[in-house]
Design an enzyme around this catalytic site. Structure first.
Site, PDB file in Angstrom:
ATOM      1  N   PHE A  87      46.369  43.110  34.211  1.00 27.55           N
ATOM      2  CA  PHE A  87      44.907  42.941  34.275  1.00 27.55           C
ATOM      3  C   PHE A  87      44.577  41.559  34.850  1.00 27.55           C
ATOM      4  O   PHE A  87      44.693  40.540  34.173  1.00 27.55           O
ATOM      5  CB  PHE A  87      44.312  43.085  32.874  1.00 27.55           C
ATOM      6  CG  PHE A  87      42.912  43.617  32.882  1.00 27.55           C
ATOM      7  CD1 PHE A  87      42.652  44.900  32.429  1.00 27.55           C
ATOM      8  CD2 PHE A  87      41.845  42.858  33.347  1.00 27.55           C
ATOM      9  CE1 PHE A  87      41.363  45.419  32.423  1.00 27.55           C
ATOM     10  CE2 PHE A  87      40.565  43.366  33.358  1.00 27.55           C
ATOM     11  CZ  PHE A  87      40.319  44.647  32.892  1.00 27.55           C
ATOM     12  N   SER A  88      44.179  41.549  36.114  1.00 28.38           N
ATOM     13  CA  SER A  88      43.981  40.283  36.822  1.00 28.38           C
ATOM     14  C   SER A  88      42.813  39.498  36.243  1.00 28.38           C
ATOM     15  O   SER A  88      41.805  40.063  35.832  1.00 28.38           O
ATOM     16  CB  SER A  88      43.718  40.560  38.300  1.00 28.38           C
ATOM     17  OG  SER A  88      43.048  39.465  38.881  1.00 28.38           O
ATOM     18  N   LYS A  89      42.993  38.185  36.253  1.00 26.64           N
ATOM     19  CA  LYS A  89      41.940  37.281  35.772  1.00 26.64           C
ATOM     20  C   LYS A  89      40.654  37.462  36.545  1.00 26.64           C
ATOM     21  O   LYS A  89      39.582  37.132  36.062  1.00 26.64           O
ATOM     22  CB  LYS A  89      42.383  35.830  36.014  1.00 26.64           C
ATOM     23  CG  LYS A  89      43.164  35.231  34.915  1.00 26.64           C
ATOM     24  CD  LYS A  89      43.384  33.767  35.221  1.00 26.64           C
ATOM     25  CE  LYS A  89      44.362  33.199  34.206  1.00 26.64           C
ATOM     26  NZ  LYS A  89      44.879  31.921  34.595  1.00 26.64           N
ATOM     27  N   ARG A  90      40.799  37.909  37.786  1.00 27.44           N
ATOM     28  CA  ARG A  90      39.615  38.014  38.636  1.00 27.44           C
ATOM     29  C   ARG A  90      38.823  39.303  38.405  1.00 27.44           C
ATOM     30  O   ARG A  90      37.701  39.447  38.878  1.00 27.44           O
ATOM     31  CB  ARG A  90      40.023  37.920  40.113  1.00 27.44           C
ATOM     32  CG  ARG A  90      40.313  36.499  40.540  1.00 27.44           C
ATOM     33  CD  ARG A  90      40.743  36.455  41.976  1.00 27.44           C
ATOM     34  NE  ARG A  90      42.032  37.101  42.157  1.00 27.44           N
ATOM     35  CZ  ARG A  90      43.196  36.515  41.943  1.00 27.44           C
ATOM     36  NH1 ARG A  90      43.234  35.253  41.558  1.00 27.44           N
ATOM     37  NH2 ARG A  90      44.328  37.151  42.116  1.00 27.44           N
ATOM     38  N   LEU A  91      39.431  40.226  37.702  1.00 27.10           N
ATOM     39  CA  LEU A  91      38.783  41.530  37.490  1.00 27.10           C
ATOM     40  C   LEU A  91      37.678  41.423  36.435  1.00 27.10           C
ATOM     41  O   LEU A  91      37.847  40.717  35.445  1.00 27.10           O
ATOM     42  CB  LEU A  91      39.847  42.495  36.980  1.00 27.10           C
ATOM     43  CG  LEU A  91      39.894  43.905  37.525  1.00 27.10           C
ATOM     44  CD1 LEU A  91      39.990  43.900  39.043  1.00 27.10           C
ATOM     45  CD2 LEU A  91      41.083  44.648  36.932  1.00 27.10           C
TER      46      LEU A  91
END
Ligand code: GLU
Length: 489
Positions: free
Chosen positions: A250-254
């Site tokens: 789960f990307s930080k940018r999502l």
């Protein structure tokens, strides 16, 4: 047996990541279940990235979820608490350094004066080997002769194997030859993460380290350090990370990486806790999915943690949120709804409190997220400006449409008390008298009153909307249906 102590040790980097929230939850649940202590330690040694507002944002995430630490740093109005502080790693630098130099004195670590050039030259010559420092076995005189030249402290990796008995991963073996003599104190004197985390866990008497499996490869270094320092090795449980809907970390940018994004999007903290826990744990009771926080604390068991990561499933999350919304008291739901309606420019102030409570009650079953209240209830606060296109075709543009609407309007007019059950009876009577179906009356009327084909229960919403408004909207819809009819013929 020693009392159980576990911890979450996040680096404050801007917000509470959903993955960190998951690890915190498992630690918290484990502590609650076992009567142990849950510690929050901020690993804020990365000075450039750490700012006070980052710390606050992260702590706010914990507070929203309702995860309270038994010991931890100062946060907002809360003072630092616990007997093993300070709970900010940045304030523990001296302790870390003392431990490093204790290892040097005991011959388990050494000052390495190798220059960058020397290390690069070694690497060029031995591309596949670990850096073997000549300072590993240097004499006291050789070291003293270096004066105040710049150095790092390296840990002397012992020969042999390091075995981790992981509570989730099972037994994991590492050959120590996989590791070089890793640095524990940097040239500027700062302790390195591996040393800091071990010294802190040891001094804080942490018995269980439950964390992300991205740290599994760090665990052997940590075990070696615990042993060299003469501290008991804690139990380890390395858990899978949270994956997004495509199966990637789960990307930080999502959107949604920040746990507070969910608050903004109308999810309840109860839902997020329940959902995040189910991503990595399964209850004994098969197929049970709904849990409150206290039920989780009661049922949780470390043995039922999963080794494999579950993907994020938005549909399931929405379903679960709907369940938790149904579980709210009407008063609490009403507060949420009023807050969201006000935020979106709907004037709730002019409505009496009982009316607002009633509104929450008739919407409760229909909300997958709290934010949906605006779509579900907008017509109570403003005129119906247009009708849903599909509904219009099906319900207003048919040859019978005007008859349906007029019959429903007659039923309404015949009902003076304007109470939901009485309205229902009036409609039933009309159905009997005319032979039309109840749907023929209710569905076009719903479109007339709300502009939509779905929403809260029809008689309930009519009651709340009030007699005058309903009759006016029916009249307007009848005129509109007549227009449509004329244009068709
Ligand atoms: N500060 C580390 C992280 O945020 C945690 C280290 C640990 O749990 O041991 O990943």
């Amino acid at each position: 047996m020693e009392p159980i102590r576990c911890r979450i040790a996040p680096s404050p980097s801007g917000f509470l990541h959903i993955g960190t929230a998951k690890m915190a939850l498992f630690n918290w649940l484990f502590a609650r279940k076992s009567g142990g202590t849950f510690v929050l330690r901020l690993e804020d040694t990365d000075a450039e990235r750490t700012e006070e507002e980052f710390v606050q944002a992260m702590c706010e995430g914990f507070h929203w979820l309702g995860i309270h630490w038994d010991e931890g740093p100062e946060f907002g109005d809360e003072p630092e608490r616990g007997a093993y502080g300070p709970y900010r790693q940045s304030e523990r630098r001296e302790l870390h350094r003392n431990e490093a130099f204790r290892l040097v004195e005991e011959g388990k670590a050494y000052k390495c004066f190798a220059t960058k050039e020397e290390i690069e030259a070694f690497r060029a010559e031995h591309p596949h080997a670990h850096f073997a420092s000549k300072w590993r076995n240097a004499s006291a005189e050789e070291v003293a002769a270096m004066g105040d030249a710049s150095y790092v402290v390296r840990f002397k990796v012992p020969e042999g194997q390091t075995v981790i008995q992981d509570l989730v991963q099972g037994e994991v073996r590492f050959n120590n030859s996989e590791f070089d003599d890793f640095v524990i104190v940097k040239p500027n004197g700062d302790p390195v993460f591996h040393l800091a985390v071990v010294a802190d866990d040891a001094h804080m008497k942490i018995t269980h380290v439950i964390r992300g499996d991205d740290h599994l490869t760090n665990a052997p270094r940590h075990v070696m350090l615990f042993e060299a320092l003469g501290f008991p090795v804690p139990n380890f449980a390395h858990l899978p990370m949270v994956l997004d809907e495509t199966g990637k970390k789960f990307s930080k940018r999502l959107r949604g990486a920040n746990i507070l994004d969910w608050r903004e999007d109308g999810y309840l903290p109860e839902t997020m806790i329940n959902y995040v826990v189910l991503l990595g744990w399964s209850p004994e009771e098969e197929n049970r999915e709904f849990f409150t926080l206290s039920e989780l604390a009661e049922h949780f068991s470390i043995e039922r943690l999963s080794k494999s990561a579950a993907r994020f499933d938005r549909k399931k999350l929405d379903w679960l949120n709907g369940q938790h919304i149904r579980n709210l008291s009407i008063e609490v739901l009403c507060e949420h709804c009023v807050r969201i309606l006000e935020k979106n420019g709907f004037d709730t102030q002019s409505k009496p409190p009982e009316w607002l409570t009633n509104l929450a009650a008739i919407c409760q079953e229909k909300l997958p997220t709290l934010n949906r209240i605006t779509e579900l209830a907008d017509f109570f606060f403003r005129e119906v400006e247009g009708y849903e296109e599909k509904g219009e075709k099906k319900l207003f543009a048919k040859p019978e449409s005007v008859l349906w609407l007029e019959t429903a309007a007659e039923a309404m007019q015949s009902e003076p008390t304007w109470e939901r059950a009485a309205l229902h009876t009036a409609f039933e009577k009309k159905v009997e008298a005319t032979g039309l179906g109840l749907g023929n009356l209710v569905n076009p009327s719903r479109l007339a009153l709300t502009g939509k084909t779905v929403g809260p229960g029809f008689f309930e919403l009519s009651e709340l909307l009030g007699r005058e408004t309903c009759l006016a909207r029916m009249t307007k819809a009848i005129a509109h249906a007549k227009d449509l009819g004329e244009n068709v013929s």
